[in-house]
Design a protein around this motif. Structure first.
Motif, short mmCIF file in Angstrom:
data_model
loop_
_atom_site.label_atom_id
_atom_site.label_comp_id
_atom_site.label_asym_id
_atom_site.label_seq_id
_atom_site.Cartn_x
_atom_site.Cartn_y
_atom_site.Cartn_z
N SER A 2 50.39 34.41 38.79
CA SER A 2 49.74 33.88 39.98
C SER A 2 50.72 33.01 40.76
O SER A 2 50.60 32.88 41.98
CB SER A 2 48.50 33.08 39.61
N SER A 6 51.15 33.35 44.71
CA SER A 6 50.96 32.14 45.51
C SER A 6 52.20 31.86 46.37
O SER A 6 52.08 31.48 47.54
CB SER A 6 50.68 30.94 44.61
N LYS A 9 52.25 34.32 49.25
CA LYS A 9 51.29 33.92 50.28
C LYS A 9 51.84 32.76 51.11
O LYS A 9 51.74 32.76 52.34
CB LYS A 9 49.97 33.49 49.63
N ASN A 140 44.38 42.09 50.30
CA ASN A 140 43.02 41.67 50.64
C ASN A 140 42.10 41.50 49.44
O ASN A 140 40.96 41.10 49.60
CB ASN A 140 42.41 42.68 51.62
N PHE A 141 42.58 41.80 48.24
CA PHE A 141 41.75 41.62 47.04
C PHE A 141 41.70 40.13 46.72
O PHE A 141 42.72 39.48 46.50
CB PHE A 141 42.33 42.42 45.87
N GLU A 142 40.49 39.58 46.72
CA GLU A 142 40.31 38.13 46.58
C GLU A 142 40.77 37.57 45.23
O GLU A 142 41.15 36.41 45.14
CB GLU A 142 38.85 37.73 46.85
N ALA A 143 40.76 38.37 44.19
CA ALA A 143 41.17 37.88 42.86
C ALA A 143 42.55 38.43 42.47
O ALA A 143 42.80 38.72 41.30
CB ALA A 143 40.12 38.28 41.83
N GLU A 145 45.52 37.00 42.22
CA GLU A 145 46.26 36.17 41.25
C GLU A 145 45.73 36.36 39.84
O GLU A 145 46.52 36.49 38.90
CB GLU A 145 46.20 34.68 41.63
#
Length: 183
Positions: A2, A6, A9, A140-143, A145
């Protein structure tokens, strides 16, 4: 892992803040991240020669199109045991609808096919593609990480610091090569 996503991002937001155009063309993003990928390196110089056990000394991440790509991972084979781990993660923790084959894709530079992989489908859309030494996760996948962490921990078995057993095996191999002339 993650940490890598992160970092990707964060760097993407910094890149967007630097330019007036929104959204930034994907070719610009891909070029920036291919020049300087997000990297996690082994922390000790003692592990630098462990490339026989681990693939390189770091794990890298880039953004390509609408995917995070994590690569330079230990190689896995898609046997029944590995597939069971992928099923447990996909169906159990992330409520994926199905897992499908990804046909081999020709390599753009060398003309030969790369290894095939598996694609995780949720809500009718691919959220991740798993290959033998890398995986792609949809931006676009929220999970994203959490999925990356699970794949690294359960499927690829990458350790930022090698285990004592891995170090012991490496030292025994090194000793045997010295003792018996590299055979």
């Amino acid at each position: 892992m993650s940490i890598i996503i992160s970092e990707l991002k964060k760097r993407l937001k910094e890149l967007e803040a630097k330019h007036i155009t929104r959204p930034i063309p994907s070719i610009v993003i891909e070029t920036e991240f291919s020049r300087k990928p997000a990297t996690i390196m082994y922390t000790s110089s003692e592990y630098k020669d462990l490339t026989e056990i681990f693939k390189g000394s770091s794990v890298k991440g880039e953004i390509l199109g609408d995917e995070y790509i994590i690569y330079n991972l230990p190689q896995i084979s898609f046997d029944s045991k590995t597939f069971k781990k992928i099923e447990d993660i996909a169906y159990g923790k992330f409520k994926v609808e199905r897992i499908v084959d990804v046909p081999p894709i020709p390599h753009p530079r060398y003309g030969r096919e790369t290894s095939a992989g598996l694609e995780l489908i949720k809500d009718g859309k691919p959220i991740a593609t798993i290959y033998s030494t890398r995986f792609h996760i949809n931006i676009n996948f929220e999970a994203a990480e959490e999925l990356a962490d699970e794949l690294i921990r359960e499927v690829y078995r990458f350790e930022e610091k090698p285990s004592l057993l891995a170090i012991l095996i490496w030292k025994i191999k090194k000793f045997l090569k010295k003792r018996f002339g590299g055979k």
